[in-house]
Design an enzyme around this catalytic site. Structure first.
Site, PDB file in Angstrom:
ATOM      1  N   ASN A   9       3.606   3.190  14.191  1.00 54.18           N
ATOM      2  CA  ASN A   9       2.218   2.811  13.901  1.00 54.18           C
ATOM      3  C   ASN A   9       2.146   1.945  12.633  1.00 54.18           C
ATOM      4  O   ASN A   9       3.135   1.826  11.889  1.00 54.18           O
ATOM      5  CB  ASN A   9       1.379   4.083  13.724  1.00 54.18           C
ATOM      6  CG  ASN A   9      -0.083   3.877  14.075  1.00 54.18           C
ATOM      7  OD1 ASN A   9      -0.586   2.755  14.045  1.00 54.18           O
ATOM      8  ND2 ASN A   9      -0.768   4.955  14.387  1.00 54.18           N
ATOM      9  N   ILE A  10       0.996   1.384  12.375  1.00 59.40           N
ATOM     10  CA  ILE A  10       0.764   0.585  11.168  1.00 59.40           C
ATOM     11  C   ILE A  10       0.927   1.498   9.944  1.00 59.40           C
ATOM     12  O   ILE A  10       0.383   2.607   9.920  1.00 59.40           O
ATOM     13  CB  ILE A  10      -0.669  -0.024  11.196  1.00 59.40           C
ATOM     14  CG1 ILE A  10      -0.858  -0.868  12.464  1.00 59.40           C
ATOM     15  CG2 ILE A  10      -0.935  -0.844   9.943  1.00 59.40           C
ATOM     16  CD1 ILE A  10      -2.310  -1.269  12.729  1.00 59.40           C
ATOM     17  N   SER A  22       3.506   3.191   9.051  1.00 63.15           N
ATOM     18  CA  SER A  22       4.282   4.416   9.305  1.00 63.15           C
ATOM     19  C   SER A  22       5.537   4.483   8.429  1.00 63.15           C
ATOM     20  O   SER A  22       6.155   5.541   8.325  1.00 63.15           O
ATOM     21  CB  SER A  22       4.674   4.486  10.785  1.00 63.15           C
ATOM     22  OG  SER A  22       5.355   3.312  11.172  1.00 63.15           O
ATOM     23  N   GLY A  23       5.935   3.359   7.836  1.00 61.66           N
ATOM     24  CA  GLY A  23       7.123   3.351   6.973  1.00 61.66           C
ATOM     25  C   GLY A  23       8.253   2.485   7.505  1.00 61.66           C
ATOM     26  O   GLY A  23       9.402   2.620   7.067  1.00 61.66           O
ATOM     27  N   THR A  44       8.893  -0.842   7.181  1.00 63.23           N
ATOM     28  CA  THR A  44       9.473  -1.756   6.188  1.00 63.23           C
ATOM     29  C   THR A  44      10.344  -0.980   5.200  1.00 63.23           C
ATOM     30  O   THR A  44      11.442  -1.414   4.842  1.00 63.23           O
ATOM     31  CB  THR A  44       8.344  -2.499   5.418  1.00 63.23           C
ATOM     32  OG1 THR A  44       7.455  -3.058   6.380  1.00 63.23           O
ATOM     33  CG2 THR A  44       8.892  -3.601   4.543  1.00 63.23           C
ATOM     34  N   GLU A  56       8.937  -7.850  10.004  1.00 63.86           N
ATOM     35  CA  GLU A  56       7.930  -8.512  10.841  1.00 63.86           C
ATOM     36  C   GLU A  56       7.400  -9.760  10.123  1.00 63.86           C
ATOM     37  O   GLU A  56       7.184  -9.713   8.915  1.00 63.86           O
ATOM     38  CB  GLU A  56       6.740  -7.551  10.997  1.00 63.86           C
ATOM     39  CG  GLU A  56       6.461  -7.103  12.381  1.00 63.86           C
ATOM     40  CD  GLU A  56       5.307  -6.100  12.413  1.00 63.86           C
ATOM     41  OE1 GLU A  56       4.797  -5.691  11.357  1.00 63.86           O
ATOM     42  OE2 GLU A  56       4.924  -5.714  13.514  1.00 63.86           O
ATOM     43  N   ARG A  59       9.603  -3.856  14.716  1.00 61.17           N
ATOM     44  CA  ARG A  59       8.892  -4.028  15.985  1.00 61.17           C
ATOM     45  C   ARG A  59       9.613  -5.033  16.888  1.00 61.17           C
ATOM     46  O   ARG A  59      10.765  -5.372  16.680  1.00 61.17           O
ATOM     47  CB  ARG A  59       7.430  -4.412  15.782  1.00 61.17           C
ATOM     48  CG  ARG A  59       6.589  -3.289  15.195  1.00 61.17           C
ATOM     49  CD  ARG A  59       5.192  -3.268  15.766  1.00 61.17           C
ATOM     50  NE  ARG A  59       4.390  -2.186  15.197  1.00 61.17           N
ATOM     51  CZ  ARG A  59       3.562  -2.323  14.178  1.00 61.17           C
ATOM     52  NH1 ARG A  59       3.394  -3.501  13.621  1.00 61.17           N
ATOM     53  NH2 ARG A  59       2.888  -1.297  13.731  1.00 61.17           N
ATOM     54  N   ARG A  63      -1.289   6.100   4.026  1.00 56.14           N
ATOM     55  CA  ARG A  63      -0.337   5.087   3.550  1.00 56.14           C
ATOM     56  C   ARG A  63      -0.950   3.685   3.594  1.00 56.14           C
ATOM     57  O   ARG A  63      -0.662   2.842   2.743  1.00 56.14           O
ATOM     58  CB  ARG A  63       0.963   5.144   4.372  1.00 56.14           C
ATOM     59  CG  ARG A  63       1.737   6.428   4.113  1.00 56.14           C
ATOM     60  CD  ARG A  63       3.031   6.495   4.901  1.00 56.14           C
ATOM     61  NE  ARG A  63       3.635   7.823   4.750  1.00 56.14           N
ATOM     62  CZ  ARG A  63       4.640   8.281   5.483  1.00 56.14           C
ATOM     63  NH1 ARG A  63       5.176   7.505   6.412  1.00 56.14           N
ATOM     64  NH2 ARG A  63       5.116   9.492   5.277  1.00 56.14           N
ATOM     65  N   LEU A  64      -1.796   3.464   4.602  1.00 52.73           N
ATOM     66  CA  LEU A  64      -2.473   2.171   4.735  1.00 52.73           C
ATOM     67  C   LEU A  64      -3.390   1.923   3.537  1.00 52.73           C
ATOM     68  O   LEU A  64      -3.408   0.828   2.949  1.00 52.73           O
ATOM     69  CB  LEU A  64      -3.298   2.201   6.022  1.00 52.73           C
ATOM     70  CG  LEU A  64      -3.950   0.925   6.472  1.00 52.73           C
ATOM     71  CD1 LEU A  64      -3.023   0.222   7.460  1.00 52.73           C
ATOM     72  CD2 LEU A  64      -5.262   1.210   7.176  1.00 52.73           C
ATOM     73  N   GLN A  86      -3.119   3.282   0.632  1.00 55.15           N
ATOM     74  CA  GLN A  86      -2.265   3.144  -0.551  1.00 55.15           C
ATOM     75  C   GLN A  86      -1.682   1.730  -0.629  1.00 55.15           C
ATOM     76  O   GLN A  86      -1.631   1.122  -1.695  1.00 55.15           O
ATOM     77  CB  GLN A  86      -1.153   4.188  -0.423  1.00 55.15           C
ATOM     78  CG  GLN A  86      -0.138   4.246  -1.541  1.00 55.15           C
ATOM     79  CD  GLN A  86       1.046   5.115  -1.085  1.00 55.15           C
ATOM     80  OE1 GLN A  86       0.865   6.113  -0.374  1.00 55.15           O
ATOM     81  NE2 GLN A  86       2.249   4.717  -1.453  1.00 55.15           N
TER      82      GLN A  86
HETATM   83  N1  LIG Z   1       7.728   8.571   3.386  1.00 59.81           N
HETATM   84  C1  LIG Z   1       6.719   8.018   2.710  1.00 59.81           C
HETATM   85  N2  LIG Z   1       5.876   8.770   1.986  1.00 59.81           N
HETATM   86  C2  LIG Z   1       4.833   8.221   1.302  1.00 59.81           C
HETATM   87  N3  LIG Z   1       4.569   6.897   1.288  1.00 59.81           N
HETATM   88  C3  LIG Z   1       5.375   6.083   1.993  1.00 59.81           C
HETATM   89  C4  LIG Z   1       6.490   6.591   2.738  1.00 59.81           C
HETATM   90  N4  LIG Z   1       7.110   5.550   3.345  1.00 59.81           N
HETATM   91  C5  LIG Z   1       6.409   4.441   2.993  1.00 59.81           C
HETATM   92  N5  LIG Z   1       5.388   4.748   2.177  1.00 59.81           N
HETATM   93  C6  LIG Z   1       4.368   3.847   1.610  1.00 59.81           C
HETATM   94  O1  LIG Z   1       3.400   3.653   2.639  1.00 59.81           O
HETATM   95  C7  LIG Z   1       3.005   2.300   2.724  1.00 59.81           C
HETATM   96  C8  LIG Z   1       3.381   1.740   4.111  1.00 59.81           C
HETATM   97  O2  LIG Z   1       4.802   1.717   4.238  1.00 59.81           O
HETATM   98  P1  LIG Z   1       5.551   0.509   4.943  1.00 59.81           P
HETATM   99  O3  LIG Z   1       7.013   0.758   4.824  1.00 59.81           O
HETATM  100  O4  LIG Z   1       5.031  -0.794   4.411  1.00 59.81           O
HETATM  101  O5  LIG Z   1       5.059   0.734   6.439  1.00 59.81           O
HETATM  102  P2  LIG Z   1       5.083  -0.250   7.712  1.00 59.81           P
HETATM  103  O6  LIG Z   1       6.117  -1.310   7.462  1.00 59.81           O
HETATM  104  O7  LIG Z   1       5.413   0.634   8.859  1.00 59.81           O
HETATM  105  O8  LIG Z   1       3.710  -0.805   7.822  1.00 59.81           O
HETATM  106  C9  LIG Z   1       3.695   1.580   1.566  1.00 59.81           C
HETATM  107  O9  LIG Z   1       2.813   1.556   0.468  1.00 59.81           O
HETATM  108  C10 LIG Z   1       4.910   2.462   1.287  1.00 59.81           C
HETATM  109  O10 LIG Z   1       5.313   2.379  -0.053  1.00 59.81           O
HETATM  110  O1  LIG Z   2       1.228  -7.398  17.863  1.00 63.03           O
HETATM  111  C1  LIG Z   2       0.760  -7.062  16.742  1.00 63.03           C
HETATM  112  C2  LIG Z   2       1.555  -6.597  15.716  1.00 63.03           C
HETATM  113  C3  LIG Z   2       0.974  -6.244  14.526  1.00 63.03           C
HETATM  114  N1  LIG Z   2      -0.356  -6.368  14.326  1.00 63.03           N
HETATM  115  C4  LIG Z   2      -0.967  -6.062  13.020  1.00 63.03           C
HETATM  116  C5  LIG Z   2      -1.046  -4.601  12.686  1.00 63.03           C
HETATM  117  C6  LIG Z   2      -0.943  -4.596  11.183  1.00 63.03           C
HETATM  118  O2  LIG Z   2      -2.218  -4.891  10.607  1.00 63.03           O
HETATM  119  C7  LIG Z   2       0.008  -5.763  10.915  1.00 63.03           C
HETATM  120  C8  LIG Z   2       1.462  -5.332  10.881  1.00 63.03           C
HETATM  121  O3  LIG Z   2       1.568  -4.346   9.978  1.00 63.03           O
HETATM  122  P1  LIG Z   2       2.688  -3.190   9.923  1.00 63.03           P
HETATM  123  O4  LIG Z   2       2.357  -2.595   8.619  1.00 63.03           O
HETATM  124  O5  LIG Z   2       3.993  -3.885   9.935  1.00 63.03           O
HETATM  125  O6  LIG Z   2       2.511  -2.258  11.060  1.00 63.03           O
HETATM  126  O7  LIG Z   2      -0.161  -6.641  12.010  1.00 63.03           O
HETATM  127  C9  LIG Z   2      -1.152  -6.826  15.354  1.00 63.03           C
HETATM  128  O8  LIG Z   2      -2.394  -6.910  15.195  1.00 63.03           O
HETATM  129  N2  LIG Z   2      -0.576  -7.184  16.524  1.00 63.03           N
END
Ligand SMILES: Nc1ncnc2c1ncn2[C@@H]1O[C@H](COP(=O)(O)OP(=O)(O)O)[C@@H](O)[C@H]1O
Ligand SMILES: O=c1ccn([C@H]2C[C@H](O)[C@@H](COP(=O)(O)O)O2)c(=O)[nH]1
Length: 220
Positions: A19-20, A22-23, A25, A42, A93, A151-152, A154
């Protein structure tokens, strides 16, 4: 000479799904630092700026009008990521989740006109029929929508401030149907599920514990 484990890793693509916020990156950064795997995040910066336009922001402002614009560009940029040649890569992804999760979500929630969905689907079917897009393993970071919402907030990406919990719940359900129930869309590869609601330290521990399973992907 290459060791057996290095030989096993030739031409292997691992996709990190979830999910968006979710961690994903954070997971990629960890493996990028601690192994020789090439990491492909991504192309979100492209989605936020294509020749001075921001299709990601436009889509969140008015999905009915701009959903197809964003998803057409996501499809192109994800295909480009899949085409990059590197022996072992972990990518964030895939062209598959762009279609099976995000396009599907726009359409099912009534926010994408049927004609836009039909055109995107024709593009997707043509690409996946005529171009080889191999994936060896899907790693699913399984979170609750509530965790992602926290997390979003944050992370605080400007475009995403409008995302309500319900949106993350829909994306979550689509991921569960695809990767856990395996009842919605075809799976391009086997799935490894990593529970991902835990704090960062525990997550790094989980990644270490899964390292062998992930790196053995080309043997599956
Ligand atoms: N295990 C975790 N616990 C708390 N915060 C986290 C954790 N993993 C990531 N984060 C924080 O949550 C936010 C989203 O993480 P990110 O890795 O960017 O997710 P994604 O790439 O899936 O969107 C960032 O601010 C990151 O620092
Ligand atoms: O096909 C897609 C893929 C991603 N998105 C959006 C969803 C999020 O706002 C960002 C990607 O963020 P992550 O934190 O890497 O999940 O892009 C979309 O709309 N369509």
């Amino acid at each position: 000479p290459k060791s057996q484990s290095q030989l096993n890793l030739i031409n292997c693509t691992i996709c990190i799904e979830g999910n968006i916020a979710s961690g994903k990156t954070t997971c990629l950064e960890y493996f990028g630092k601690t192994s020789n795997i090439e990491v492909l995040t991504e192309p979100v910066s492209k989605w936020r700026n294509v020749r001075g336009h921001n299709p990601l922001a436009l889509m969140y402002q008015d999905p009915e009008r701009w959903g197809i614009t964003l998803q057409t560009y996501v499809q192109l940029t994800m295909l480009d990521r899949h085409m990059l040649s590197s022996p072992v890569r972990m990518m964030e992804r895939s062209i598959f989740s762009a279609k099976y999760i995000f396009v599907e979500n726009l359409f099912k929630s009534g926010k994408m006109p049927e004609v836009d969905y039909a055109v995107l689907s024709e593009w997707f079917d043509w690409l996946t029929t005529n171009i080889s897009i191999p994936v060896d393993l899907i790693v699913y970071l399984q979170t609750s929508p509530q965790t992602c919402h926290e997390r979003l907030k944050q992370r605080c990406r400007e475009e995403e401030k409008v995302i309500p919990l319900e949106y993350l719940e829909s994306i979550h359900q689509l991921y569960e149907d695809w990767l856990i129930k395996q009842s919605s869309s075809p799976l391009p590869a086997p799935v490894l599920v990593i529970p991902a609601d835990y704090d960062l330290q525990k997550m790094l521990h989980q990644y270490e514990e899964s390292r062998d399973k992930i790196l053995a992907a080309s043997n599956l």
